[in-house]
Motif scaffolding. Sequence first.
Motif, mmCIF file in Angstrom:
data_model
loop_
_atom_site.group_PDB
_atom_site.id
_atom_site.type_symbol
_atom_site.label_atom_id
_atom_site.label_comp_id
_atom_site.label_asym_id
_atom_site.label_seq_id
_atom_site.Cartn_x
_atom_site.Cartn_y
_atom_site.Cartn_z
ATOM 1 N N ALA A 22 6.974 -3.403 -5.281
ATOM 2 C CA ALA A 22 7.949 -2.894 -4.689
ATOM 3 C C ALA A 22 8.886 -2.254 -5.481
ATOM 4 N N CYS A 23 9.746 -1.195 -5.409
ATOM 5 C CA CYS A 23 10.546 -0.706 -6.298
ATOM 6 C C CYS A 23 11.824 -1.655 -6.405
ATOM 7 N N ARG A 24 12.361 -2.249 -5.288
ATOM 8 C CA ARG A 24 13.571 -2.877 -5.137
ATOM 9 C C ARG A 24 13.269 -4.172 -4.561
ATOM 10 N N LEU A 25 14.292 -5.066 -5.059
ATOM 11 C CA LEU A 25 14.654 -6.552 -4.648
ATOM 12 C C LEU A 25 13.197 -7.501 -5.145
ATOM 13 N N GLY A 26 12.426 -7.133 -5.923
ATOM 14 C CA GLY A 26 11.469 -7.939 -6.305
ATOM 15 C C GLY A 26 11.875 -9.059 -7.342
ATOM 16 N N TYR A 27 11.405 -10.222 -7.183
ATOM 17 C CA TYR A 27 11.903 -11.228 -8.301
ATOM 18 C C TYR A 27 11.024 -12.343 -8.206
ATOM 19 N N ASP A 28 10.831 -13.066 -9.227
ATOM 20 C CA ASP A 28 9.835 -14.069 -9.354
ATOM 21 C C ASP A 28 8.414 -14.025 -8.452
ATOM 22 N N GLY A 29 7.821 -12.759 -8.750
ATOM 23 C CA GLY A 29 6.469 -12.364 -8.063
ATOM 24 C C GLY A 29 6.561 -12.033 -6.740
ATOM 25 N N LYS A 30 7.803 -11.892 -6.210
ATOM 26 C CA LYS A 30 8.060 -11.419 -4.673
ATOM 27 C C LYS A 30 8.109 -9.824 -4.785
ATOM 28 N N GLY A 31 7.211 -9.359 -3.555
ATOM 29 C CA GLY A 31 7.193 -7.882 -3.440
ATOM 30 C C GLY A 31 6.205 -7.186 -4.355
ATOM 31 N N GLN A 32 5.046 -8.164 -4.836
ATOM 32 C CA GLN A 32 4.289 -7.740 -5.707
ATOM 33 C C GLN A 32 2.900 -8.121 -4.886
ATOM 34 N N SER A 33 1.719 -7.281 -5.351
ATOM 35 C CA SER A 33 0.389 -7.758 -4.880
ATOM 36 C C SER A 33 -0.734 -7.297 -5.842
ATOM 37 N N ILE A 34 -1.609 -7.978 -6.204
ATOM 38 C CA ILE A 34 -2.518 -7.612 -7.139
ATOM 39 C C ILE A 34 -3.541 -6.768 -6.476
ATOM 40 N N ILE A 35 -4.285 -5.437 -6.689
ATOM 41 C CA ILE A 35 -5.319 -4.945 -6.259
ATOM 42 C C ILE A 35 -6.565 -5.221 -7.352
ATOM 43 N N LYS A 36 -7.319 -5.702 -6.490
ATOM 44 C CA LYS A 36 -8.440 -6.001 -7.348
ATOM 45 C C LYS A 36 -9.628 -5.290 -7.315
ATOM 46 N N SER A 37 -9.755 -4.593 -6.146
ATOM 47 C CA SER A 37 -10.684 -3.301 -5.843
ATOM 48 C C SER A 37 -10.012 -2.391 -4.587
ATOM 49 N N ALA A 38 -10.501 -1.360 -4.617
ATOM 50 C CA ALA A 38 -9.941 -0.195 -3.689
ATOM 51 C C ALA A 38 -9.739 -0.855 -2.159
ATOM 52 N N LYS A 39 -10.743 -1.772 -1.930
ATOM 53 C CA LYS A 39 -10.760 -2.114 -0.446
ATOM 54 C C LYS A 39 -9.317 -3.176 -0.171
ATOM 55 N N ASP A 40 -8.637 -3.561 -1.282
ATOM 56 C CA ASP A 40 -7.346 -4.455 -1.045
ATOM 57 C C ASP A 40 -6.173 -3.504 -0.870
ATOM 58 N N ALA A 41 -6.051 -2.084 -1.028
ATOM 59 C CA ALA A 41 -5.181 -1.260 -0.977
ATOM 60 C C ALA A 41 -4.203 -1.634 0.313
ATOM 61 N N SER A 42 -4.855 -1.673 1.508
ATOM 62 C CA SER A 42 -4.076 -1.616 2.609
ATOM 63 C C SER A 42 -3.451 -2.744 2.742
ATOM 64 N N ASP A 43 -4.032 -4.233 2.478
ATOM 65 C CA ASP A 43 -3.491 -5.400 2.605
ATOM 66 C C ASP A 43 -2.261 -5.483 1.405
ATOM 67 N N ALA A 44 -2.460 -4.846 0.399
ATOM 68 C CA ALA A 44 -1.315 -4.760 -0.605
ATOM 69 C C ALA A 44 -0.262 -4.085 -0.057
ATOM 70 N N TRP A 45 -0.352 -3.010 0.360
ATOM 71 C CA TRP A 45 0.616 -2.232 0.944
ATOM 72 C C TRP A 45 1.490 -2.977 2.108
ATOM 73 N N THR A 46 0.863 -3.675 3.061
ATOM 74 C CA THR A 46 1.465 -4.314 4.026
ATOM 75 C C THR A 46 2.052 -5.340 3.548
ATOM 76 N N LYS A 47 1.302 -6.194 2.484
ATOM 77 C CA LYS A 47 2.120 -7.388 1.701
ATOM 78 C C LYS A 47 3.325 -7.080 1.205
ATOM 79 N N ILE A 48 3.695 -5.955 0.668
ATOM 80 C CA ILE A 48 4.902 -5.424 -0.015
ATOM 81 C C ILE A 48 5.889 -4.957 1.049
ATOM 82 N N GLY A 49 5.609 -4.762 2.294
ATOM 83 C CA GLY A 49 6.442 -4.434 3.272
ATOM 84 C C GLY A 49 6.556 -3.014 3.805
ATOM 85 N N CYS A 50 5.427 -2.172 3.124
ATOM 86 C CA CYS A 50 5.093 -0.828 3.194
ATOM 87 C C CYS A 50 6.651 0.055 2.566
#
Length: 370
Positions: free
Chosen positions: A152-180
Amino acid sequence: MTNKAGLPLEPGSTIGILGGGQLGRMLALAASRLGFNVHVFCPEENSPAFKVAEKSYAFDYDDSQALARFAQATDVITYEFENVPAHTAAYLSAKTPLYPNAGALKVAQDRLAEREFLISTGISIAPFHAISCLEDIERALPDISTPSVLKACRLGYDGKGQSIIKSAKDASDAWTKIGCVPAILEAFIPFEREVSVIIARSQSGQMVAYDPGENKHLNHILDETIVPANITVETHQKALEIARDIAQALDYVGILGVEMFVCNSPGLEALYVNEIAPRVHNSGHWTQDACHTDQFEQHIRAICGWPLGGGARHSDAVMKNLIGEDYFQWPHFAALNDHSVHLYGKVIVRPGRKMGHVNRTIPRKSMPKT
Ligand code: AMP
């Protein structure tokens, strides 16, 4: 800031600090040691810095009347965290000098602005794409490849607002996880270790950089900083050079933290900047017990127009954070004669909460020539 006669701000003047956490508290203690009065502005009642300040303002950052009183009562204002709302910084800086400058704050509070700034100064960073929707991630993945990190561009710290994408199928979950929210998709850097440089720049452009510290994380939170870092002389020099270039380009005044990845793989640069912090930094706490002038005093000196103090390291050091229940180990550390204990006066212990830190120091046999 300098006074009307163009001299450094005199002891007895009043420093305003935005933010009342442990960093604000340690800044206030350092300022007090130099004879300044400290006023702290922070919306949360019972903030750690309130307990060591002459005056506290527990108001919202949007409360313009309270901000006006705070600005009126202070000779210079600084902040302990980079998420000070831009309009608050603008409002205050129109009334009272604010350091580090609002431009540095703007760059550091948005990862995209930060990346664009770093590119403009020619500093190596992980390849990235700007992301504003899920389709952007899908379009960027072939170029950035996996694994990659969505931040996430803003307000991330200590790993918050971040998600690892291991393969293309993780994209949607990662987008949701950081709060779109607006983000960057960044290539994963297979780093060997993480280091940070804490650098001070004064109003006259004098710079003092501390030796790079090596950072170890646990559950995405800084656990230890070890100094000296296990890096080559060339990497050490390069890390300091990068920090100097950033401070210079931002026309920075105060302490700046620069986090970097150290790589040792063919085809990669030796150093990639991961993040800049326009404030005193957790990975600089070791300077309290291993350097003549620590990062907190150095920041106060810089914003008050004083000359910077010596930043040479007289001891090797290991800084360990006391997180959550680690706090209860304080009697153990207090009984060790090579450890210094720093506790933040927080009453409630919560998992993941930074409650204090300890510095173990090991004297150096001889000081390096500076
Ligand atoms: P940040 O919030 O950007 O400081 O990232 C938190 C942690 O995530 C860093 O300290 C790294 O350990 C890891 N990390 C962040 N970005 C990357 C990256 N591009 N490649 C590898 N690890 C990363």
